[in-house]
Design an enzyme around this catalytic site. Structure first.
Site, short mmCIF file in Angstrom:
data_model
loop_
_atom_site.label_atom_id
_atom_site.label_comp_id
_atom_site.label_asym_id
_atom_site.label_seq_id
_atom_site.Cartn_x
_atom_site.Cartn_y
_atom_site.Cartn_z
N ASN A 39 -24.35 43.74 17.19
CA ASN A 39 -23.20 43.00 16.72
C ASN A 39 -23.14 43.15 15.20
OD1 ASN A 39 -21.65 40.67 15.69
ND2 ASN A 39 -21.55 40.07 17.83
N HIS A 50 -18.86 43.85 18.62
CA HIS A 50 -19.94 43.21 19.36
C HIS A 50 -20.99 44.28 19.64
CE1 HIS A 50 -17.61 39.53 21.14
NE2 HIS A 50 -17.53 39.60 19.82
N SER A 77 -25.22 38.26 27.95
CA SER A 77 -24.15 38.45 28.93
C SER A 77 -22.86 38.90 28.23
CB SER A 77 -23.93 37.11 29.66
OG SER A 77 -22.97 37.23 30.67
N ASP A 142 -17.85 33.79 16.87
CA ASP A 142 -18.12 35.02 17.62
C ASP A 142 -17.66 34.91 19.07
OD1 ASP A 142 -19.39 37.68 17.30
OD2 ASP A 142 -20.57 36.98 19.00
#
Length: 145
Positions: A39, A50, A77, A142
């Protein structure tokens, strides 16, 4: 833990060391890393870099068959944006370091036939918990909160 998740964790640590968010990813084709990233939203002032997106960017243009035969490893995830890229390029399997600190778009990936393996790796969990506790505003930015 296998070498590819270790590589993704190394990428996450790079991001943290650079003042960014500790999420890393690698794309593996035939037992070889073809793309790695972390990221870099903070470092680059980017809205899309990301960990998974950075790994795709660094893998570069590949024949469609390469992506369709690859495995993506990520420490966290995948969010809806990264899940979209996984589907767009036909990645058939994703190995996820953890989904306790953030549950991404896993159901969407599964509904499109992507095989998911969630490790609940303590290194990944601890790294994210520490980051989230120390940087709640940046973390919420984020994940779009």
């Amino acid at each position: 833990m296998d070498e590819f998740m270790k590589a993704a964790i190394e990428e996450a640590q790079k991001g943290l060391n650079e003042g960014g968010i500790p999420i890393g990813s690698v794309i593996v084709h035939n037992g070889k890393i073809i793309g790695r990233g972390h990221n870099r939203r903070v470092q680059k002032g980017s809205v899309i870099l990301h960990g998974e997106m950075d790994a795709f960017e660094n893998a570069g243009r590949q024949p469609a068959s390469v992506y369709r035969e690859s495995v993506l490893y990520t420490t966290l995830s995948p969010c809806p944006m990264c899940s979209g890229a996984i589907l767009l390029y036909g990645i058939p399997k994703v190995i996820i370091g953890e989904n306790k600190t953030f549950m991404g778009d896993e159901e969407h990936l599964k509904s499109h036939g992507v095989e998911l393996e969630v490790l609940q790796d303590e290194t990944c969990i601890n790294m994210m918990n520490k980051f989230i506790n120390e940087n709640p505003t940046l973390w919420n930015e984020d994940i779009g909160v």
